[in-house]
Design a protein around this motif. Structure first.
Motif, PDB file in Angstrom:
ATOM      1  N   TYR A  16     -15.946  -4.484   3.112  1.00  0.00           N
ATOM      2  CA  TYR A  16     -15.095  -4.723   2.759  1.00  0.00           C
ATOM      3  C   TYR A  16     -13.839  -4.564   2.819  1.00  0.00           C
ATOM      4  CZ  TYR A  16     -18.559  -2.987  -0.689  1.00  0.00           C
ATOM      5  OH  TYR A  16     -19.511  -1.963  -1.621  1.00  0.00           O
ATOM      6  N   GLY A  17     -12.710  -4.687   1.967  1.00  0.00           N
ATOM      7  CA  GLY A  17     -10.827  -5.268   2.703  1.00  0.00           C
ATOM      8  C   GLY A  17     -10.534  -4.858   1.280  1.00  0.00           C
ATOM      9  N   THR A  18      -8.648  -4.411   1.784  1.00  0.00           N
ATOM     10  CA  THR A  18      -7.838  -4.278   1.229  1.00  0.00           C
ATOM     11  C   THR A  18      -6.908  -4.400   1.204  1.00  0.00           C
ATOM     12  OG1 THR A  18      -7.156  -2.966  -1.106  1.00  0.00           O
ATOM     13  CG2 THR A  18      -8.106  -1.957   0.833  1.00  0.00           C
ATOM     14  N   VAL A  19      -5.857  -4.486   0.881  1.00  0.00           N
ATOM     15  CA  VAL A  19      -4.725  -4.969   0.798  1.00  0.00           C
ATOM     16  C   VAL A  19      -3.718  -3.926   0.518  1.00  0.00           C
ATOM     17  CG1 VAL A  19      -2.203  -6.416   0.507  1.00  0.00           C
ATOM     18  CG2 VAL A  19      -4.261  -7.766   0.619  1.00  0.00           C
ATOM     19  N   PHE A  20      -2.353  -3.489   1.618  1.00  0.00           N
ATOM     20  CA  PHE A  20      -1.547  -2.158   1.274  1.00  0.00           C
ATOM     21  C   PHE A  20      -0.308  -2.603   2.006  1.00  0.00           C
ATOM     22  CE2 PHE A  20      -2.837  -1.755   5.682  1.00  0.00           C
ATOM     23  CZ  PHE A  20      -1.915  -1.253   6.765  1.00  0.00           C
ATOM     24  N   TYR A  21       0.963  -2.297   0.991  1.00  0.00           N
ATOM     25  CA  TYR A  21       2.281  -2.256   1.509  1.00  0.00           C
ATOM     26  C   TYR A  21       3.293  -1.394   1.233  1.00  0.00           C
ATOM     27  CZ  TYR A  21       7.073  -3.297  -0.375  1.00  0.00           C
ATOM     28  OH  TYR A  21       8.486  -3.522  -0.156  1.00  0.00           O
ATOM     29  N   ILE A  22       3.810  -1.118   2.329  1.00  0.00           N
ATOM     30  CA  ILE A  22       4.182  -0.186   3.119  1.00  0.00           C
ATOM     31  C   ILE A  22       5.976  -0.350   2.360  1.00  0.00           C
ATOM     32  CG2 ILE A  22       5.371   1.198   5.153  1.00  0.00           C
ATOM     33  CD1 ILE A  22       3.195  -0.677   6.821  1.00  0.00           C
ATOM     34  N   GLY A  23       6.303   0.577   1.625  1.00  0.00           N
ATOM     35  CA  GLY A  23       7.516   0.736   0.465  1.00  0.00           C
ATOM     36  C   GLY A  23       8.160   2.063   1.423  1.00  0.00           C
ATOM     37  N   ASP A  24       8.852   2.360   0.960  1.00  0.00           N
ATOM     38  CA  ASP A  24      10.634   3.204   1.747  1.00  0.00           C
ATOM     39  C   ASP A  24      10.033   4.686   1.630  1.00  0.00           C
ATOM     40  OD1 ASP A  24      11.965   1.451   2.228  1.00  0.00           O
ATOM     41  OD2 ASP A  24      12.969   1.563   0.674  1.00  0.00           O
ATOM     42  N   ARG A  25       9.078   4.955   0.683  1.00  0.00           N
ATOM     43  CA  ARG A  25       8.857   6.245  -0.021  1.00  0.00           C
ATOM     44  C   ARG A  25       7.503   6.738   0.928  1.00  0.00           C
ATOM     45  NH1 ARG A  25       8.032   8.887  -4.683  1.00  0.00           N
ATOM     46  NH2 ARG A  25       7.302   6.698  -5.123  1.00  0.00           N
ATOM     47  N   GLY A  26       6.447   5.381   0.920  1.00  0.00           N
ATOM     48  CA  GLY A  26       5.111   5.784   1.152  1.00  0.00           C
ATOM     49  C   GLY A  26       4.055   4.468   1.315  1.00  0.00           C
ATOM     50  N   VAL A  27       2.786   4.344   1.003  1.00  0.00           N
ATOM     51  CA  VAL A  27       1.983   3.341   0.652  1.00  0.00           C
ATOM     52  C   VAL A  27       1.104   2.860  -0.320  1.00  0.00           C
ATOM     53  CG1 VAL A  27       0.087   2.125   2.013  1.00  0.00           C
ATOM     54  CG2 VAL A  27       1.702   3.395   3.179  1.00  0.00           C
ATOM     55  N   LEU A  28       1.239   1.656  -0.782  1.00  0.00           N
ATOM     56  CA  LEU A  28       0.666   1.236  -2.161  1.00  0.00           C
ATOM     57  C   LEU A  28      -0.621   0.781  -1.147  1.00  0.00           C
ATOM     58  CD1 LEU A  28       0.015   0.398  -5.300  1.00  0.00           C
ATOM     59  CD2 LEU A  28       1.645  -1.429  -4.724  1.00  0.00           C
ATOM     60  N   ILE A  29      -1.991   1.340  -2.128  1.00  0.00           N
ATOM     61  CA  ILE A  29      -3.070   0.410  -1.705  1.00  0.00           C
ATOM     62  C   ILE A  29      -3.488  -0.551  -2.555  1.00  0.00           C
ATOM     63  CG2 ILE A  29      -4.503   2.583  -1.877  1.00  0.00           C
ATOM     64  CD1 ILE A  29      -5.383   1.253   0.874  1.00  0.00           C
ATOM     65  N   PHE A  30      -4.068  -1.207  -2.883  1.00  0.00           N
ATOM     66  CA  PHE A  30      -4.540  -1.969  -3.996  1.00  0.00           C
ATOM     67  C   PHE A  30      -6.404  -1.461  -4.068  1.00  0.00           C
ATOM     68  CE2 PHE A  30      -0.581  -3.783  -3.843  1.00  0.00           C
ATOM     69  CZ  PHE A  30      -0.322  -4.332  -4.597  1.00  0.00           C
ATOM     70  N   ASP A  31      -6.997  -0.797  -3.327  1.00  0.00           N
ATOM     71  CA  ASP A  31      -8.657  -0.692  -3.560  1.00  0.00           C
ATOM     72  C   ASP A  31      -8.069   0.393  -2.795  1.00  0.00           C
ATOM     73  OD1 ASP A  31      -9.664  -3.263  -4.491  1.00  0.00           O
ATOM     74  OD2 ASP A  31      -8.822  -3.688  -3.217  1.00  0.00           O
ATOM     75  N   THR A  32      -8.933   1.672  -3.483  1.00  0.00           N
ATOM     76  CA  THR A  32      -9.206   2.671  -2.373  1.00  0.00           C
ATOM     77  C   THR A  32     -10.634   2.696  -2.904  1.00  0.00           C
ATOM     78  OG1 THR A  32     -10.132   3.771  -5.135  1.00  0.00           O
ATOM     79  CG2 THR A  32      -7.655   4.251  -3.290  1.00  0.00           C
ATOM     80  N   LEU A  33     -11.369   1.793  -1.521  1.00  0.00           N
ATOM     81  CA  LEU A  33     -12.840   1.416  -1.943  1.00  0.00           C
ATOM     82  C   LEU A  33     -13.656   2.607  -0.782  1.00  0.00           C
ATOM     83  CD1 LEU A  33     -11.386  -1.248   0.619  1.00  0.00           C
ATOM     84  CD2 LEU A  33     -13.111  -1.909  -1.977  1.00  0.00           C
ATOM     85  N   GLU A  34     -15.053   1.850  -1.704  1.00  0.00           N
ATOM     86  CA  GLU A  34     -15.994   3.184  -1.992  1.00  0.00           C
ATOM     87  C   GLU A  34     -16.381   4.112  -0.357  1.00  0.00           C
ATOM     88  OE1 GLU A  34     -19.877   4.711  -4.842  1.00  0.00           O
ATOM     89  OE2 GLU A  34     -19.755   2.336  -4.350  1.00  0.00           O
ATOM     90  N   GLY A  35     -16.568   4.592  -0.244  1.00  0.00           N
ATOM     91  CA  GLY A  35     -17.253   4.703   1.227  1.00  0.00           C
ATOM     92  C   GLY A  35     -16.307   4.233   2.785  1.00  0.00           C
ATOM     93  N   VAL A  36     -15.314   3.819   2.717  1.00  0.00           N
ATOM     94  CA  VAL A  36     -14.520   3.591   3.869  1.00  0.00           C
ATOM     95  C   VAL A  36     -13.684   4.293   3.713  1.00  0.00           C
ATOM     96  CG1 VAL A  36     -16.151   1.832   3.842  1.00  0.00           C
ATOM     97  CG2 VAL A  36     -14.082   1.903   2.669  1.00  0.00           C
ATOM     98  N   TYR A  37     -12.823   5.593   3.131  1.00  0.00           N
ATOM     99  CA  TYR A  37     -11.695   6.134   3.223  1.00  0.00           C
ATOM    100  C   TYR A  37     -11.233   6.438   4.358  1.00  0.00           C
ATOM    101  CZ  TYR A  37      -8.153  10.492   2.644  1.00  0.00           C
ATOM    102  OH  TYR A  37      -7.267  10.807   2.420  1.00  0.00           O
ATOM    103  N   ASP A  38     -11.961   7.179   5.397  1.00  0.00           N
ATOM    104  CA  ASP A  38     -11.171   7.340   6.682  1.00  0.00           C
ATOM    105  C   ASP A  38     -11.377   6.256   7.262  1.00  0.00           C
ATOM    106  OD1 ASP A  38     -11.827  10.294   6.253  1.00  0.00           O
ATOM    107  OD2 ASP A  38     -14.425   9.972   7.118  1.00  0.00           O
ATOM    108  N   ASN A  39     -12.026   5.321   7.399  1.00  0.00           N
ATOM    109  CA  ASN A  39     -11.332   3.863   8.103  1.00  0.00           C
ATOM    110  C   ASN A  39      -9.648   3.633   7.639  1.00  0.00           C
ATOM    111  OD1 ASN A  39     -13.904   4.243   9.541  1.00  0.00           O
ATOM    112  ND2 ASN A  39     -15.053   2.475   8.515  1.00  0.00           N
ATOM    113  N   ILE A  40      -9.997   2.728   6.190  1.00  0.00           N
ATOM    114  CA  ILE A  40      -8.598   2.598   5.734  1.00  0.00           C
ATOM    115  C   ILE A  40      -7.702   3.804   5.747  1.00  0.00           C
ATOM    116  CG2 ILE A  40      -7.280   2.181   3.577  1.00  0.00           C
ATOM    117  CD1 ILE A  40     -10.395  -0.207   4.550  1.00  0.00           C
ATOM    118  N   VAL A  41      -7.541   4.875   5.824  1.00  0.00           N
ATOM    119  CA  VAL A  41      -6.672   6.017   6.197  1.00  0.00           C
ATOM    120  C   VAL A  41      -6.516   5.764   7.471  1.00  0.00           C
ATOM    121  CG1 VAL A  41      -5.738   8.224   6.435  1.00  0.00           C
ATOM    122  CG2 VAL A  41      -7.260   7.510   4.205  1.00  0.00           C
ATOM    123  N   GLN A  42      -7.241   5.835   8.167  1.00  0.00           N
ATOM    124  CA  GLN A  42      -7.031   5.711  10.213  1.00  0.00           C
ATOM    125  C   GLN A  42      -5.870   4.355  10.307  1.00  0.00           C
ATOM    126  OE1 GLN A  42     -10.134   5.280  12.327  1.00  0.00           O
ATOM    127  NE2 GLN A  42      -9.103   5.306  14.940  1.00  0.00           N
ATOM    128  N   GLY A  43      -6.340   3.427   9.400  1.00  0.00           N
ATOM    129  CA  GLY A  43      -5.836   1.455  10.046  1.00  0.00           C
ATOM    130  C   GLY A  43      -4.409   1.749   9.332  1.00  0.00           C
TER     131      GLY A  43
END
Length: 180
Positions: A16-43
Motif C-alpha cells: 500500500y502507498g499513499t500521499v501526504f501533505y505537510i501544512g502549517d497546522r498539520g498533515v493531510l493524508i489521502f488514505d488511512t490504509l488498513e493494517g499499516v498505521y504504525d508504518n505510515i505514522v513513523q514515516g
C-alpha cells in the motif's frame, strides 16, 4: 518514502502507498490504509513533527480507509478534532452500506469540487464511468502539481499488472485519459 513536491510526500508500506501533505497546522493524508498505521505514522514523523489532522477518503474500500479510527483517536488525545473529507458519492456509498467507519466531516460535491487545506487547493475529479469503484476519482494537489488516484495508477506495479484491481476494466483507459 519519497518527496514529490515542496510539501508533498509519497509513502509506501507493504503493498500500500499513499500521499501526504505537510501544512502549517498539520498533515493531510489521502488514505488511512488498513493494517499499516504504525508504518505510515513513523514515516510521516521522520519528515515532520506536525500531527496528522485530516484525511481524504479517496473511495469507499476498506483497504483505503480501514485504519481511520486510529488517526482520529491519536489527535483526539491531543485535543484536536480530526477532519475527514469525502466526495458526496463516497458519503452516499457509505450510507447505503451502513458503514461503521467514521462519517466524513466535510463532504465535497461530485464529480468535481475542491477544498482548501491551509492554502493548498485540493481538487476532486470524479470519473463518470469509473473502472475501479463507483466513487473512484483523482485528487489533485493543485499548487504541488501532484495527483493521487489510488488503484488507477499504481507506481509499484508495471503497467497493467493485475489491471490495478479494476472491477470494470473497460473504463480503465478512459479514466487514464481523464487523468491526463
Amino acid at each position: 518514502l519519497q518527496r514529490l513536491g515542496e510539501r508533498t510526500w509519497w509513502i509506501q508500506s507493504f503493498n500500500y502507498g499513499t500521499v501526504f501533505y505537510i501544512g502549517d497546522r498539520g498533515v493531510l493524508i489521502f488514505d488511512t490504509l488498513e493494517g499499516v498505521y504504525d508504518n505510515i505514522v513513523q514515516g510521516v514523523a521522520s519528515v515532520t513533527d506536525k500531527p496528522i489532522i485530516a484525511a481524504v477518503y479517496p473511495h469507499y474500500h476498506a483497504d483505503h480507509i480501514g485504519d481511520i479510527q486510529k488517526y482520529v483517536d491519536a489527535v483526539r488525545e491531543q485535543g484536536v478534532d480530526f477532519e475527514i473529507i469525502a466526495s458526496a458519492k463516497t458519503v452516499r456509498s457509505m450510507e447505503l452500506a451502513d458503514s461503521s467507519y467514521p462519517a466524513a466531516t466535510k463532504e465535497i460535491g461530485w464529480p468535481n469540487d475542491s477544498f482548501d487545506f491551509g492554502g493548498l487547493t485540493v481538487e476532486l475529479h470524479g470519473f463518470e464511468w469509473a473502472a475501479h469503484s463507483d466513487d473512484h476519482s483523482a485528487w489533485l494537489l493543485k499548487q504541488e502539481r501532484v495527483l493521487h488516484s489510488p488503484d488507477l495508477i499504481n507506481p509499484d506495479q508495471p503497467p497493467f499488472y493485475r489491471f490495478a484491481g479494476n472491477e470494470r476494466f473497460r473504463f480503465h483507459e478512459d479514466n487514464l485519459k481523464q487523468v491526463y
